[in-house]
Design a protein around this motif. Structure first.
Motif, PDB file in Angstrom:
ATOM      1  N   ALA A 117       0.805  -1.300  -0.095  1.00  0.00           N
ATOM      2  CA  ALA A 117       0.075  -0.036  -0.072  1.00  0.00           C
ATOM      3  C   ALA A 117       0.801   1.202   0.114  1.00  0.00           C
ATOM      4  O   ALA A 117       0.662   2.157  -0.712  1.00  0.00           O
ATOM      5  CB  ALA A 117      -1.051  -0.159   1.463  1.00  0.00           C
ATOM      6  N   VAL A 118       1.930   1.234   0.847  1.00  0.00           N
ATOM      7  CA  VAL A 118       2.559   2.414   0.725  1.00  0.00           C
ATOM      8  C   VAL A 118       3.347   2.537  -0.536  1.00  0.00           C
ATOM      9  O   VAL A 118       3.497   3.530  -0.914  1.00  0.00           O
ATOM     10  CB  VAL A 118       4.033   1.971   2.176  1.00  0.00           C
ATOM     11  CG1 VAL A 118       4.785   3.252   2.012  1.00  0.00           C
ATOM     12  CG2 VAL A 118       3.377   2.215   3.281  1.00  0.00           C
ATOM     13  N   ARG A 119       3.838   1.621  -1.077  1.00  0.00           N
ATOM     14  CA  ARG A 119       4.572   1.467  -2.254  1.00  0.00           C
ATOM     15  C   ARG A 119       3.617   2.048  -3.368  1.00  0.00           C
ATOM     16  O   ARG A 119       4.084   3.062  -4.197  1.00  0.00           O
ATOM     17  CB  ARG A 119       4.966   0.200  -3.035  1.00  0.00           C
ATOM     18  CG  ARG A 119       5.673  -0.008  -4.104  1.00  0.00           C
ATOM     19  CD  ARG A 119       7.073   0.828  -4.158  1.00  0.00           C
ATOM     20  NE  ARG A 119       7.715   0.755  -5.494  1.00  0.00           N
ATOM     21  CZ  ARG A 119       8.607   0.021  -5.781  1.00  0.00           C
ATOM     22  NH1 ARG A 119       9.197  -0.756  -4.794  1.00  0.00           N
ATOM     23  NH2 ARG A 119       9.168  -0.154  -7.110  1.00  0.00           N
ATOM     24  N   ALA A 120       2.508   1.588  -3.634  1.00  0.00           N
ATOM     25  CA  ALA A 120       1.527   2.116  -4.474  1.00  0.00           C
ATOM     26  C   ALA A 120       1.370   3.748  -4.360  1.00  0.00           C
ATOM     27  O   ALA A 120       1.171   4.521  -5.302  1.00  0.00           O
ATOM     28  CB  ALA A 120      -0.025   1.535  -4.273  1.00  0.00           C
ATOM     29  N   VAL A 121       1.173   4.256  -3.141  1.00  0.00           N
ATOM     30  CA  VAL A 121       0.956   5.597  -2.740  1.00  0.00           C
ATOM     31  C   VAL A 121       2.179   6.495  -3.103  1.00  0.00           C
ATOM     32  O   VAL A 121       1.951   7.521  -3.851  1.00  0.00           O
ATOM     33  CB  VAL A 121       0.577   5.975  -1.101  1.00  0.00           C
ATOM     34  CG1 VAL A 121       0.446   7.304  -0.761  1.00  0.00           C
ATOM     35  CG2 VAL A 121      -0.646   5.295  -0.699  1.00  0.00           C
ATOM     36  N   ILE A 122       3.264   5.968  -2.762  1.00  0.00           N
ATOM     37  CA  ILE A 122       4.348   6.700  -3.194  1.00  0.00           C
ATOM     38  C   ILE A 122       4.754   6.792  -4.614  1.00  0.00           C
ATOM     39  O   ILE A 122       5.069   7.827  -5.309  1.00  0.00           O
ATOM     40  CB  ILE A 122       5.608   6.260  -2.423  1.00  0.00           C
ATOM     41  CG1 ILE A 122       5.494   6.505  -0.886  1.00  0.00           C
ATOM     42  CG2 ILE A 122       6.902   6.819  -2.831  1.00  0.00           C
ATOM     43  CD1 ILE A 122       5.234   7.934  -0.371  1.00  0.00           C
ATOM     44  N   GLU A 123       4.531   5.492  -5.140  1.00  0.00           N
ATOM     45  CA  GLU A 123       4.456   5.747  -6.926  1.00  0.00           C
ATOM     46  C   GLU A 123       3.802   6.595  -7.660  1.00  0.00           C
ATOM     47  O   GLU A 123       4.029   7.436  -8.424  1.00  0.00           O
ATOM     48  CB  GLU A 123       4.446   4.152  -7.243  1.00  0.00           C
ATOM     49  CG  GLU A 123       5.356   3.105  -7.003  1.00  0.00           C
ATOM     50  CD  GLU A 123       5.019   2.121  -7.809  1.00  0.00           C
ATOM     51  OE1 GLU A 123       3.673   1.715  -7.961  1.00  0.00           O
ATOM     52  OE2 GLU A 123       5.925   1.072  -7.757  1.00  0.00           O
ATOM     53  N   ASP A 124       2.474   6.709  -6.923  1.00  0.00           N
ATOM     54  CA  ASP A 124       1.682   7.678  -7.412  1.00  0.00           C
ATOM     55  C   ASP A 124       2.027   9.164  -6.980  1.00  0.00           C
ATOM     56  O   ASP A 124       1.847  10.266  -8.038  1.00  0.00           O
ATOM     57  CB  ASP A 124       0.184   7.333  -6.879  1.00  0.00           C
ATOM     58  CG  ASP A 124      -0.531   6.409  -7.626  1.00  0.00           C
ATOM     59  OD1 ASP A 124       0.249   6.174  -8.971  1.00  0.00           O
ATOM     60  OD2 ASP A 124      -1.338   5.776  -7.224  1.00  0.00           O
ATOM     61  N   VAL A 125       2.345   9.424  -5.742  1.00  0.00           N
ATOM     62  CA  VAL A 125       3.181  10.808  -5.496  1.00  0.00           C
ATOM     63  C   VAL A 125       4.136  11.127  -6.496  1.00  0.00           C
ATOM     64  O   VAL A 125       4.295  12.405  -6.497  1.00  0.00           O
ATOM     65  CB  VAL A 125       3.442  10.691  -3.977  1.00  0.00           C
ATOM     66  CG1 VAL A 125       4.203  11.881  -3.621  1.00  0.00           C
ATOM     67  CG2 VAL A 125       2.155  10.482  -3.011  1.00  0.00           C
ATOM     68  N   ALA A 126       4.830  10.253  -6.378  1.00  0.00           N
ATOM     69  CA  ALA A 126       6.195  10.780  -7.193  1.00  0.00           C
ATOM     70  C   ALA A 126       6.024  10.802  -8.631  1.00  0.00           C
ATOM     71  O   ALA A 126       6.730  11.842  -9.578  1.00  0.00           O
ATOM     72  CB  ALA A 126       7.296   9.597  -7.095  1.00  0.00           C
ATOM     73  N   ALA A 127       4.938  10.362  -9.180  1.00  0.00           N
ATOM     74  CA  ALA A 127       4.555  10.336 -10.594  1.00  0.00           C
ATOM     75  C   ALA A 127       3.564  11.640 -10.820  1.00  0.00           C
ATOM     76  O   ALA A 127       3.367  11.821 -12.041  1.00  0.00           O
ATOM     77  CB  ALA A 127       3.724   9.310 -11.031  1.00  0.00           C
ATOM     78  N   GLY A 128       3.197  12.478  -9.781  1.00  0.00           N
ATOM     79  CA  GLY A 128       2.801  13.645  -9.837  1.00  0.00           C
ATOM     80  C   GLY A 128       1.108  13.526  -9.867  1.00  0.00           C
ATOM     81  O   GLY A 128       0.369  14.261 -10.420  1.00  0.00           O
ATOM     82  N   MET A 159      10.291   5.259  -0.806  1.00  0.00           N
ATOM     83  CA  MET A 159      10.820   6.684  -1.296  1.00  0.00           C
ATOM     84  C   MET A 159      12.238   6.538  -2.002  1.00  0.00           C
ATOM     85  O   MET A 159      12.393   6.895  -2.874  1.00  0.00           O
ATOM     86  CB  MET A 159      11.139   7.652  -0.059  1.00  0.00           C
ATOM     87  CG  MET A 159       9.801   8.199   0.492  1.00  0.00           C
ATOM     88  SD  MET A 159      10.150   9.166   1.772  1.00  0.00           S
ATOM     89  CE  MET A 159       8.389  10.020   1.965  1.00  0.00           C
ATOM     90  N   VAL A 160      12.824   5.378  -1.547  1.00  0.00           N
ATOM     91  CA  VAL A 160      14.173   5.176  -2.374  1.00  0.00           C
ATOM     92  C   VAL A 160      13.993   4.651  -3.599  1.00  0.00           C
ATOM     93  O   VAL A 160      14.689   4.956  -4.668  1.00  0.00           O
ATOM     94  CB  VAL A 160      14.965   4.072  -1.559  1.00  0.00           C
ATOM     95  CG1 VAL A 160      16.262   3.955  -2.233  1.00  0.00           C
ATOM     96  CG2 VAL A 160      15.390   4.788  -0.160  1.00  0.00           C
ATOM     97  N   PRO A 254      12.362  11.381  -4.980  1.00  0.00           N
ATOM     98  CA  PRO A 254      11.578  12.728  -5.536  1.00  0.00           C
ATOM     99  C   PRO A 254      10.222  12.785  -4.753  1.00  0.00           C
ATOM    100  O   PRO A 254       9.732  13.838  -4.696  1.00  0.00           O
ATOM    101  CB  PRO A 254      11.234  12.120  -6.841  1.00  0.00           C
ATOM    102  CG  PRO A 254      11.278  10.484  -6.988  1.00  0.00           C
ATOM    103  CD  PRO A 254      12.366  10.446  -6.121  1.00  0.00           C
ATOM    104  N   ALA A 255       9.628  11.769  -4.134  1.00  0.00           N
ATOM    105  CA  ALA A 255       8.337  11.788  -3.523  1.00  0.00           C
ATOM    106  C   ALA A 255       8.398  12.608  -2.318  1.00  0.00           C
ATOM    107  O   ALA A 255       7.692  13.233  -1.865  1.00  0.00           O
ATOM    108  CB  ALA A 255       7.994  10.234  -3.107  1.00  0.00           C
ATOM    109  N   ASP A 256       9.710  12.303  -1.403  1.00  0.00           N
ATOM    110  CA  ASP A 256       9.965  13.356  -0.360  1.00  0.00           C
ATOM    111  C   ASP A 256      10.076  14.875  -0.880  1.00  0.00           C
ATOM    112  O   ASP A 256       9.180  15.514  -0.049  1.00  0.00           O
ATOM    113  CB  ASP A 256      10.963  13.029   0.153  1.00  0.00           C
ATOM    114  CG  ASP A 256      11.584  13.736   1.530  1.00  0.00           C
ATOM    115  OD1 ASP A 256      10.370  13.585   2.395  1.00  0.00           O
ATOM    116  OD2 ASP A 256      12.501  14.492   1.689  1.00  0.00           O
ATOM    117  N   SER A 277      11.982  10.492   5.208  1.00  0.00           N
ATOM    118  CA  SER A 277      12.632  11.814   4.504  1.00  0.00           C
ATOM    119  C   SER A 277      14.301  11.752   4.627  1.00  0.00           C
ATOM    120  O   SER A 277      14.813  11.595   3.750  1.00  0.00           O
ATOM    121  CB  SER A 277      12.138  13.080   4.882  1.00  0.00           C
ATOM    122  OG  SER A 277      12.670  14.118   4.264  1.00  0.00           O
ATOM    123  N   VAL A 278      14.584  11.708   5.869  1.00  0.00           N
ATOM    124  CA  VAL A 278      16.109  11.716   6.053  1.00  0.00           C
ATOM    125  C   VAL A 278      16.858  10.476   5.313  1.00  0.00           C
ATOM    126  O   VAL A 278      17.793  10.625   4.803  1.00  0.00           O
ATOM    127  CB  VAL A 278      16.683  11.945   7.511  1.00  0.00           C
ATOM    128  CG1 VAL A 278      18.024  11.844   7.923  1.00  0.00           C
ATOM    129  CG2 VAL A 278      15.737  13.229   7.990  1.00  0.00           C
TER     130      VAL A 278
END
Length: 506
Positions: A117-128, A159-160, A254-256, A277-278
């Motif tokens: 679930a986290v991976r799906a969210v972050i992929e969409d966030v990074a893709a704008g 995120m990585v 980039p999602a960060d 983030s860090v």
């Protein structure tokens, strides 16, 4: 029999020159045939393609003669992302359903986020694909302590994985990070040249300010360019051993950078997201050994030793899961570091320390040497307990200053930080000893004065805890780029009598 209606002419791209920060925004006329036929409304998410590139933008609908009915106007952020010539044909459509938003809603209702679930969210966030409202929902759902250890590790890995990574080959690659909350704590710009001067590698990618008056990238940018891509970072490090670049200029986590865009106006910086983030940026930058500075104080971000221990444990467990060697050091967070608060003012402090000037802030130098010493020991350049002495020697002999100049030249050339045209001192209302300094209120004053947007804005602190001041002596001086911002900051300072707390001594 009536003829079939002619198809609507294609929309043409128009650059409107509107600054929407990093959010891509599309502008269409209320009477635009495409807008009407597709049922687009204000705040709709629209997938737009021009010149071979596709982005998702938020729609704003306009009336009157501002925009033609056959034009698709775009903000500066959308223009940069599309990279298409003005007048290009634009194709618009509804984007596919955002399935990952269901995971965000589940988190809002108290359900745990799984790694997929986290991976799906972050992929969409990074893709704008997330709007500002949807990003705000995700940030808020994770705020405070709402991410447990497993969720934090999953967020860091995701995120990585959605960004680039820098490979440095064998050997140790050092990095440091301060969790923030302490104005003026610009140690990185001193630590990097000290460490690099000792023959170690320290490719530092830093962030811009999120909730503070300045980030390391903001301060460094007043001295040298920081928007380096990955090949440029590698060239600078190969030449000098270190760099101080803006992480947002490369796709390292980039999602960060997208989430930070929303955290800033919300003034939110949750612990789980802070850890992710860090550490995601450290892993992406190719770091192997990382030092984390955690300032602790009543008005710092971390307010107690117990809270610092909880954060340190979360950082250590997450770092171990991602293969990082990490050390956490607690430092004094009771008052600002150095004299300046704001990008250029903090840069002036850094330069004074590196040049070994008599008027350099001693607390900034001491803190930087402490952290540099830890890193020299982590990197194997000094024995246990001997790092600080080596760091002091490198600074005192001028080797750190020479290395800093080399780094600046390699990054594109060194320049002098700007000076604010408008300044006004805030004086003590009574004589007495300085008992306390409120980090958050000082940071607020500096931001109201225009920092970090205006690099020269902020404030210069003239006193330290324990100093005795006479009535009428300056406590701090506000710096601004315009008289309006100066007045705005001074109005706030006038009603915040406890910003610098002076005793009632006779």
């Amino acid at each position: 029999m009536s003829a079939a209606p002619l198809p609507a002419p294609p929309l043409r791209l128009r650059r409107l020159g509107i600054d929407t920060y990093q959010e891509p925004v599309l502008y269409m006329h209320l009477e635009c045939p495409v807008c009407r036929s597709e049922g687009f409304e204000a705040q709709s998410r629209v997938e737009m393609t021009a010149g071979g590139r596709t982005i998702v933008a938020t729609l704003n609908v306009v009336q009157g003669g501002f925009l033609g009915v056959a034009e698709a106007g775009v903000s500066e952020a959308a223009w940069r992302m599309l990279q298409a010539p003005e007048g290009s044909a634009v194709a618009l459509r509804h984007p596919p359903p955002l399935e990952s938003l269901g995971h965000v809603r589940a988190k809002i209702h108290g359900r745990k986020l799984t790694a997929p679930a986290v991976r799906a969210v972050i992929e969409d966030v990074a893709a704008g694909r997330y709007s500002e409202l949807q990003l705000a929902a995700f940030v808020t759902a994770c705020a405070g302590d709402r991410l447990d250890q497993e969720e934090t590790i999953a967020l860091t890995r995701a995120m990585v994985d959605v960004g680039e990574r820098i490979a440095w080959g064998g050997g140790r690659v050092l990095d440091k990070h301060c969790v923030g909350g302490l104005p003026g704590n610009r140690t990185t710009m001193i630590v990097v040249p000290v460490v690099a001067a000792c023959g170690l590698r320290m490719p530092k990618t830093s962030s811009r300010a999120i909730t503070s008056p300045a980030g390391t990238a903001d301060a460094m940018e007043t001295v040298a360019p920081v928007e380096l891509d990955v090949p440029a970072i590698q060239r600078v490090v190969e030449r000098t051993g270190g760099c101080i670049a803006w992480g947002g200029a490369v796709r390292l986590s980039p999602a960060d950078d997208v989430l930070i865009r929303v955290e800033r106006p919300l003034d939110l910086d949750s612990q789980g997201q802070l850890v992710a983030s860090v550490l995601s940026k450290k892993v992406a930058a190719g770091s192997t050994h990382v030092l984390i500075d955690v300032p602790v104080g009543p008005t710092a971000k971390v307010r107690s030793a117990q809270a610092a221990q909880v954060l340190a444990r979360q950082l250590e467990v997450t770092a171990q899961a991602l293969g990082l060697h990490l050390s956490v050091v607690q430092t004094d967070g009771t008052a600002p570091v150095g004299y300046g608060i704001g990008p250029a003012l903090e840069a002036h402090d850094v330069l004074a320390v590196l040049r070994n000037e008599a008027a350099a802030p001693p607390d900034l130098a001491d803190r930087a040497l402490l952290l540099a010493g830890h890193l020299l020991e982590l990197g194997g350049a000094a024995p246990a307990g001997g790092g600080r002495a080596l760091a002091h020697q490198v600074l005192a002999t001028g080797a750190a200053w020479r290395k800093f100049q080399d780094i600046c030249e390699a990054q594109g050339g060194m320049r002098q930080p700007p000076v604010a045209p408008f300044r006004h001192a805030v004086a003590a209302q009574r004589s007495g000893s300085v008992l306390a300094i409120d980090n958050r209120r000082l940071a607020r004053i500096a931001k109201l004065a225009g920092a970090p947007r205006a690099a020269c804005a902020g404030l210069a602190l003239h006193v330290r805890i324990g100093d005795f001041v006479e009535r009428g002596e300056p406590l701090f001086t506000v710096h601004a780029d315009s008289p309006g911002e100066l007045a705005y900051a001074l109005d706030y300072a006038a009603v915040q009598s406890g910003t610098v707390h002076v005793s009632e001594d006779a």
